[in-house]
Design a protein around this motif. Structure first.
Motif, PDB file in Angstrom:
ATOM      1  N   TRP A  67       0.840  -1.205   0.000  1.00 48.79           N
ATOM      2  CA  TRP A  67       0.000   0.000   0.000  1.00 48.79           C
ATOM      3  C   TRP A  67       0.876   1.258   0.000  1.00 48.79           C
ATOM      4  CZ3 TRP A  67      -2.267  -2.542   4.861  1.00 48.79           C
ATOM      5  CH2 TRP A  67      -3.090  -3.614   4.515  1.00 48.79           C
ATOM      6  N   ALA A  68       1.885   1.277  -0.870  1.00 50.98           N
ATOM      7  CA  ALA A  68       2.899   2.339  -0.857  1.00 50.98           C
ATOM      8  C   ALA A  68       2.297   3.728  -1.064  1.00 50.98           C
ATOM      9  CB  ALA A  68       3.952   2.057  -1.926  1.00 50.98           C
ATOM     10  N   GLU A  69       1.190   3.838  -1.770  1.00 52.96           N
ATOM     11  CA  GLU A  69       0.614   5.148  -2.064  1.00 52.96           C
ATOM     12  C   GLU A  69      -0.497   5.534  -1.098  1.00 52.96           C
ATOM     13  OE1 GLU A  69       2.123   6.936  -4.283  1.00 52.96           O
ATOM     14  OE2 GLU A  69       3.437   5.239  -4.704  1.00 52.96           O
ATOM     15  N   SER A  70      -0.733   4.743  -0.060  1.00 52.24           N
ATOM     16  CA  SER A  70      -1.823   5.021   0.873  1.00 52.24           C
ATOM     17  C   SER A  70      -1.316   5.796   2.079  1.00 52.24           C
ATOM     18  CB  SER A  70      -2.447   3.703   1.342  1.00 52.24           C
ATOM     19  OG  SER A  70      -1.589   3.056   2.272  1.00 52.24           O
ATOM     20  N   ASP A  71      -2.205   6.039   3.059  1.00 54.52           N
ATOM     21  CA  ASP A  71      -1.825   6.710   4.299  1.00 54.52           C
ATOM     22  C   ASP A  71      -1.146   5.762   5.281  1.00 54.52           C
ATOM     23  OD1 ASP A  71      -2.825   9.133   3.448  1.00 54.52           O
ATOM     24  OD2 ASP A  71      -4.793   8.836   4.368  1.00 54.52           O
ATOM     25  N   THR A  72      -1.202   4.463   4.991  1.00 53.45           N
ATOM     26  CA  THR A  72      -0.605   3.479   5.898  1.00 53.45           C
ATOM     27  C   THR A  72       0.232   2.463   5.125  1.00 53.45           C
ATOM     28  OG1 THR A  72      -2.646   2.169   5.786  1.00 53.45           O
ATOM     29  CG2 THR A  72      -2.379   3.649   7.688  1.00 53.45           C
ATOM     30  N   PRO A  73       1.311   2.910   4.490  1.00 50.40           N
ATOM     31  CA  PRO A  73       2.191   1.939   3.828  1.00 50.40           C
ATOM     32  C   PRO A  73       2.842   1.028   4.860  1.00 50.40           C
ATOM     33  CG  PRO A  73       3.156   4.142   3.780  1.00 50.40           C
ATOM     34  CD  PRO A  73       1.798   4.292   4.346  1.00 50.40           C
ATOM     35  N   VAL A  74       3.120  -0.203   4.443  1.00 53.14           N
ATOM     36  CA  VAL A  74       3.699  -1.207   5.337  1.00 53.14           C
ATOM     37  C   VAL A  74       5.038  -1.666   4.780  1.00 53.14           C
ATOM     38  CG1 VAL A  74       3.419  -3.507   6.334  1.00 53.14           C
ATOM     39  CG2 VAL A  74       1.445  -1.983   6.146  1.00 53.14           C
ATOM     40  N   ALA A  75       6.083  -1.539   5.602  1.00 51.28           N
ATOM     41  CA  ALA A  75       7.413  -2.024   5.250  1.00 51.28           C
ATOM     42  C   ALA A  75       7.721  -3.270   6.074  1.00 51.28           C
ATOM     43  CB  ALA A  75       8.463  -0.938   5.503  1.00 51.28           C
TER      44      ALA A  75
END
Length: 523
Positions: free
Chosen positions: A89-97
């Motif tokens: 979800w790189a372009e969202s408000d909650t990207p996850v690494a």
């Protein structure tokens, strides 16, 4: 107790590891892994899986290339960079690494993404990370796996939530600084003659819900004695909250099952500053345990660095809340501009539903350094944790700068201990005497003018209390309660104190456990 201490030190080291740095590749997601086969998923399926696992023997958690991972120590880990363009979800408000495996986290976890009731596993690929600076790139297998994950802020650079190591997770809180950790479960913590067990979150399912939560996290817990299905609905505002549903299945009996456990560090503060061999005035992630009992009493228990492992129990029925807090927010009290102890979050646990009878337990271990987590707090239900038992606990975790439901009475702000008697007078000192000074602020004391008729109600499990009094501190809106304790021997003394005016309670209840030998005689 050695295994208990070593394991906690290991997990402390894991928590202190820097998150893998983020780099932005020239080609976004150029080597990112693929998603696996679509499978139906919901919490009930997870719950049934956890129940089925509890009915079968425990399976050891595999480690891939452990000798190679052992070479990824603290310094090497800092050379591994996560490619931010490959974030979920790189372009969202909650990207996850994702976290890379290493010396302190050798067992991979499965991570899935959930959308419209369908889950797909996120397959590991070397392209998620830049490992060139480690010199190990050619030796790392293509299917290594992840150690955990962290949820980033919308800027894609900083993070606010992380799951990594056993069932540990933590949040940076509203002040943006990591500190204490929470856990899914605690098993046989500090039980004499028993080795503590650390069940693991072995798989996660992540989704972006439409109900306003920032992220929903499902987790499968597996351990030698217990399995579980967890759901965390995480949201951000003035505080970070996590609504937790935990369904547990007892595989084997245990002596002590700790629900909603918190793990923190306390070395020294203004209370016991003479025991800290460091130039900084105070060093701690938390300075006290706060309790809001089912009967409505508000309690503050300053933390201790005891001479030996100490477990203290507070019996209750349907507690309204408890937590490990950092009340002291004054930078000058710490003077640490590297790890900022003044910004460490507190965590308040708010039970939902009927928790019944049980007890909040506080475990304190001795420490001589800030690298060791030596404080644990959790709820123990008043029922045997026997094989075949099933449990459900619902609660909300508040990651806060200040407790979310402050009491209407004055709160403890500081606890100080010194020699008994009147300062500045050359009188004979009681060699077994100590003066306790407690500062309160807020509540009905905030606007109260100076007066001399308030009652300091003090109880001690042994010894003699003398000279109790309470006065407003000149030039402030704080009040100070003080008393002397004379006690011989080295056994601990349990103290209890609050201030009232004969008609109403004005302060929360202060509890403390005093170890005479740790202080030595007054002179």
């Amino acid at each position: 107790m050695t295994a208990f201490r070593n394991r906690r030190a290991l997990l402390r080291a894991l928590a202190l590891l820097p998150a893998a740095p983020l780099i932005r590749p020239a080609l976004a997601a150029m080597e990112a892994g693929t998603l696996g086969t679509a499978r139906p998923f919901d919490f009930e399926r997870l719950r049934q899986r956890a129940r089925a696992l509890a009915a079968a023997p425990a399976r050891p958690s595999p480690e891939k290339v452990p000798e190679l991972l052992d070479r990824i120590d603290y310094d090497t880990y800092q050379k591994i960079a996560f490619r931010s363009g490959n974030a979920l979800w790189a372009e969202s408000d909650t990207p996850v690494a994702f976290f890379h495996l290493g010396r302190y986290a050798k067992q991979p976890v499965a991570v899935h993404v959930v959308e419209d009731g369908v889950a797909r596993r996120v397959h590991y690929a070397p392209g998620y990370f830049d490992t060139a600076a480690t010199g190990l790139s050619e030796q790392l297998p293509d299917d290594l796996g992840f150690a955990g994950f962290r949820v980033l802020n919308a800027d894609g650079e900083t993070d606010w939530l992380a799951f990594q190591g056993a069932s540990y997770f933590r949040s940076a809180g509203p002040l943006g600084q990591y500190g204490l950790s929470a856990r899914g479960i605690a098993v046989d913590t500090a039980v004499p003659g028993t080795t503590e067990s650390f069940p693991r979150f072995t798989a996660f399912w992540l989704e972006q819900p439409s109900d306003g939560s920032a992220i929903r996290i499902h987790a499968l817990l597996e351990g030698e004695h217990v399995t579980g299905a967890y759901r965390f609905d995480c949201a951000r505002g003035d505080a970070i909250t996590m609504d937790v549903r935990a369904e547990l299945f007892q595989r084997r009996a245990v002596t002590r099952l700790g629900i909603a456990p918190l793990t923190s560090m306390y070395w020294y503060s203004e209370t016991n500053h003479r025991t800290g061999d460091d130039w900084r005035p105070e060093i701690h992630d938390s300075d006290g345990l706060a309790l809001w009992t089912g009967a409505g009493e508000r309690i503050w228990r300053p933390l201790n660095n005891p001479p030996h492992v100490q477990t203290t129990s507070y019996v209750d029925d349907n507690p309204r809340g408890f937590g490990l807090l950092q009340r002291d927010r004054d930078f000058d009290h710490y003077q640490d501009d590297g790890v900022f102890y003044d910004r460490r979050p507190g965590v308040w646990i708010e039970p939902r539903g009927d928790w019944g009878r049980g007890e909040v337990q506080l475990v304190e271990l001795p420490t001589d350094d800030e690298i060791h987590d030596n404080i644990v707090a959790y709820w123990v239900p008043d029922a045997d944790a026997e094989a075949g038992r099933e449990w459900r606990f619902d609660y909300r975790l508040h990651w806060v700068a200040d407790e979310p439901h402050p009491p209407s009475v004055a709160r403890v702000r500081a606890t100080r201990i010194g020699r008994a008697g009147v300062p500045g007078q050359h009188e004979a000192r009681d060699p077994d005497g100590r003066k306790f000074v407690i500062d309160f602020a807020g509540g009905p004391l905030a606007d109260m003018a100076q007066r001399y008729d308030l009652t300091v109600a003090v109880e001690a499990s042994r010894g003699e209390i003398t000279n109790p009094y309470a006065l407003r501190i000149v030039g402030t809106d704080h009040w100070r309660a003080a008393f002397d304790l004379s006690v011989a021997g080295s056994e601990p003394v349990d103290l209890r104190c609050h201030v009232h005016d004969g008609k109403r309670t004005l302060t929360e209840t202060w509890l403390y456990q005093y170890f005479p030998r740790a202080w030595g005689p007054s002179v």
